[in-house]
Design a protein around this motif. Sequence first.
Motif, mmCIF file in Angstrom:
data_model
loop_
_atom_site.group_PDB
_atom_site.id
_atom_site.type_symbol
_atom_site.label_atom_id
_atom_site.label_comp_id
_atom_site.label_asym_id
_atom_site.label_seq_id
_atom_site.Cartn_x
_atom_site.Cartn_y
_atom_site.Cartn_z
ATOM 1 N N ASN A 159 13.056 5.270 -36.786
ATOM 2 C CA ASN A 159 14.197 5.187 -35.878
ATOM 3 C C ASN A 159 14.151 6.174 -34.720
ATOM 4 O OD1 ASN A 159 15.280 3.261 -37.670
ATOM 5 N ND2 ASN A 159 16.229 4.871 -38.913
ATOM 6 N N GLY A 160 13.303 7.193 -34.821
ATOM 7 C CA GLY A 160 13.252 8.232 -33.798
ATOM 8 C C GLY A 160 13.977 9.478 -34.277
ATOM 9 N N ILE A 161 13.567 10.615 -33.739
ATOM 10 C CA ILE A 161 14.162 11.893 -34.143
ATOM 11 C C ILE A 161 15.602 12.009 -33.665
ATOM 12 C CG2 ILE A 161 14.012 14.392 -33.840
ATOM 13 C CD1 ILE A 161 10.936 14.002 -33.614
ATOM 14 N N ALA A 172 -4.898 3.331 -27.871
ATOM 15 C CA ALA A 172 -4.843 2.277 -28.887
ATOM 16 C C ALA A 172 -3.603 2.417 -29.755
ATOM 17 C CB ALA A 172 -6.102 2.320 -29.752
ATOM 18 N N ILE A 173 -3.244 3.658 -30.100
ATOM 19 C CA ILE A 173 -2.057 3.892 -30.930
ATOM 20 C C ILE A 173 -0.800 3.404 -30.213
ATOM 21 C CG2 ILE A 173 -0.557 5.668 -31.914
ATOM 22 C CD1 ILE A 173 -3.119 7.308 -32.474
ATOM 23 N N VAL A 174 -0.665 3.771 -28.945
ATOM 24 C CA VAL A 174 0.518 3.350 -28.187
ATOM 25 C C VAL A 174 0.529 1.831 -28.011
ATOM 26 C CG1 VAL A 174 1.685 3.485 -25.958
ATOM 27 C CG2 VAL A 174 0.735 5.553 -26.988
ATOM 28 N N GLN A 234 8.506 23.147 -27.926
ATOM 29 C CA GLN A 234 8.533 23.293 -29.377
ATOM 30 C C GLN A 234 7.720 22.225 -30.097
ATOM 31 O OE1 GLN A 234 12.558 22.909 -30.765
ATOM 32 N NE2 GLN A 234 13.080 21.285 -29.327
ATOM 33 N N PHE A 235 7.829 20.974 -29.683
ATOM 34 C CA PHE A 235 7.067 19.914 -30.334
ATOM 35 C C PHE A 235 5.703 19.721 -29.680
ATOM 36 C CE2 PHE A 235 11.575 18.428 -30.985
ATOM 37 C CZ PHE A 235 11.665 18.951 -32.269
ATOM 38 N N ARG A 236 5.625 20.005 -28.395
ATOM 39 C CA ARG A 236 4.359 19.880 -27.686
ATOM 40 C C ARG A 236 3.297 20.809 -28.287
ATOM 41 N NH1 ARG A 236 3.825 17.620 -22.920
ATOM 42 N NH2 ARG A 236 6.063 17.809 -22.555
ATOM 43 N N ASN A 237 3.691 22.021 -28.658
ATOM 44 C CA ASN A 237 2.740 22.973 -29.224
ATOM 45 C C ASN A 237 2.196 22.496 -30.559
ATOM 46 O OD1 ASN A 237 3.060 24.718 -27.058
ATOM 47 N ND2 ASN A 237 4.606 25.982 -28.066
ATOM 48 N N ILE A 238 3.067 21.892 -31.383
ATOM 49 C CA ILE A 238 2.615 21.351 -32.668
ATOM 50 C C ILE A 238 1.675 20.176 -32.431
ATOM 51 C CG2 ILE A 238 3.346 20.283 -34.830
ATOM 52 C CD1 ILE A 238 5.988 21.736 -34.575
ATOM 53 N N ALA A 239 2.020 19.339 -31.454
ATOM 54 C CA ALA A 239 1.175 18.187 -31.137
ATOM 55 C C ALA A 239 -0.207 18.628 -30.655
ATOM 56 C CB ALA A 239 1.852 17.313 -30.078
ATOM 57 N N MET A 240 -0.246 19.652 -29.811
ATOM 58 C CA MET A 240 -1.525 20.131 -29.285
ATOM 59 C C MET A 240 -2.374 20.756 -30.395
ATOM 60 S SD MET A 240 -1.724 19.142 -26.263
ATOM 61 C CE MET A 240 -3.285 19.976 -25.934
ATOM 62 N N ILE A 277 3.100 11.879 -30.606
ATOM 63 C CA ILE A 277 3.367 11.204 -29.326
ATOM 64 C C ILE A 277 4.849 10.849 -29.233
ATOM 65 C CG2 ILE A 277 2.935 9.117 -27.962
ATOM 66 C CD1 ILE A 277 0.079 9.120 -29.072
ATOM 67 N N ASN A 278 5.401 10.320 -30.329
ATOM 68 C CA ASN A 278 6.806 9.923 -30.335
ATOM 69 C C ASN A 278 7.730 11.122 -30.138
ATOM 70 O OD1 ASN A 278 5.801 7.396 -30.887
ATOM 71 N ND2 ASN A 278 6.376 7.401 -33.047
ATOM 72 N N ALA A 279 7.416 12.233 -30.808
ATOM 73 C CA ALA A 279 8.274 13.420 -30.723
ATOM 74 C C ALA A 279 8.280 13.993 -29.312
ATOM 75 C CB ALA A 279 7.809 14.479 -31.715
ATOM 76 N N VAL A 280 7.111 14.096 -28.702
ATOM 77 C CA VAL A 280 7.023 14.632 -27.344
ATOM 78 C C VAL A 280 7.724 13.695 -26.359
ATOM 79 C CG1 VAL A 280 5.453 15.234 -25.458
ATOM 80 C CG2 VAL A 280 4.924 15.961 -27.788
ATOM 81 N N ALA A 281 7.538 12.384 -26.557
ATOM 82 C CA ALA A 281 8.138 11.406 -25.646
ATOM 83 C C ALA A 281 9.664 11.419 -25.710
ATOM 84 C CB ALA A 281 7.621 10.010 -25.971
ATOM 85 N N GLU A 282 10.217 11.756 -26.868
ATOM 86 C CA GLU A 282 11.670 11.732 -27.049
ATOM 87 C C GLU A 282 12.384 12.925 -26.431
ATOM 88 O OE1 GLU A 282 13.897 10.700 -30.579
ATOM 89 O OE2 GLU A 282 12.003 10.214 -31.559
ATOM 90 N N HIS A 283 11.649 13.985 -26.143
ATOM 91 C CA HIS A 283 12.304 15.224 -25.737
ATOM 92 C C HIS A 283 11.967 15.613 -24.301
ATOM 93 C CE1 HIS A 283 12.612 15.319 -30.129
ATOM 94 N NE2 HIS A 283 13.673 16.084 -29.934
ATOM 95 N N ASP A 284 12.740 16.549 -23.798
ATOM 96 C CA ASP A 284 12.558 17.054 -22.440
ATOM 97 C C ASP A 284 11.107 17.480 -22.240
ATOM 98 O OD1 ASP A 284 12.494 18.895 -20.186
ATOM 99 O OD2 ASP A 284 14.682 18.848 -20.265
ATOM 100 N N LYS A 285 10.543 17.075 -21.122
ATOM 101 C CA LYS A 285 9.126 17.359 -20.873
ATOM 102 C C LYS A 285 8.845 18.846 -20.712
ATOM 103 C CE LYS A 285 8.183 13.085 -21.206
ATOM 104 N NZ LYS A 285 9.500 12.733 -21.751
#
Length: 219
Positions: A37-39, A175-177, A133-139, A121-129
């Motif tokens: 459903n999204g964060i 491919a994932i997207v 906080q989530f970008r660092n975990i994703a990287m 990808i979903n977490a970063v896309a949902e939040h302010d660019k």
Amino acid sequence: MSKSPAKKKPAAAFSAGDDESARGRLLNAATRLFCKNGINATGIDAIINEAGTAKTTLYKLFGSKTNLVHAVLESEGRQWRDWFIGAIEAGGGDAQTKLSRIFPALKSWFAEERFYGCPFINAVAEHDKDAKQFRNIAMKHKKVVLAHIEKLAGEMGAAEPAVLAHQLALLIDGAIVAAMVSCDPDVADTAGLAASNLLAPAKARKAKRAGSAAELAAV
């Protein structure tokens, strides 16, 4: 067989076990709801109802919804990396063979009923660019995946293993997207074809360099 009262587990041990069980239920519930459903669309009440715990338990174990999201991403990342690296390493073979398994493995993932795309990808896309906080975990997650692909690219003899790894990573993300949007697992085949067009020249360059080295040695 019942145990005598003298052998009963201490209350503190029961409490620790209960917390661990609740933590697992909360992580599982949050993972499923965040991915589906999204964060932002998933509230605390939905998570505790799904997990069968109290709101106080969630805050006791995680402190906040943000901390719970962090825990979910860390857990999902670790499990996904274990699966992904295991899938491309399974069966052995040379480095090119292992790299060629990337997109068939992704296709099997895309075909799963509970495939909701990449949680990072979903977490970063949902939040302010500007939010890090989530970008660092994703990287952090992506660096581990990239490092393994780059290692295999180097073993294959690619002239620029880091460049090849980033090219393959872009195909993976794309491919994932595409699979998430289209609900079509076959997009992995198209990405795999593009990957083969990258891998074959890299392999050929290795053979060419080996041949040139042999010619020089014979002079």
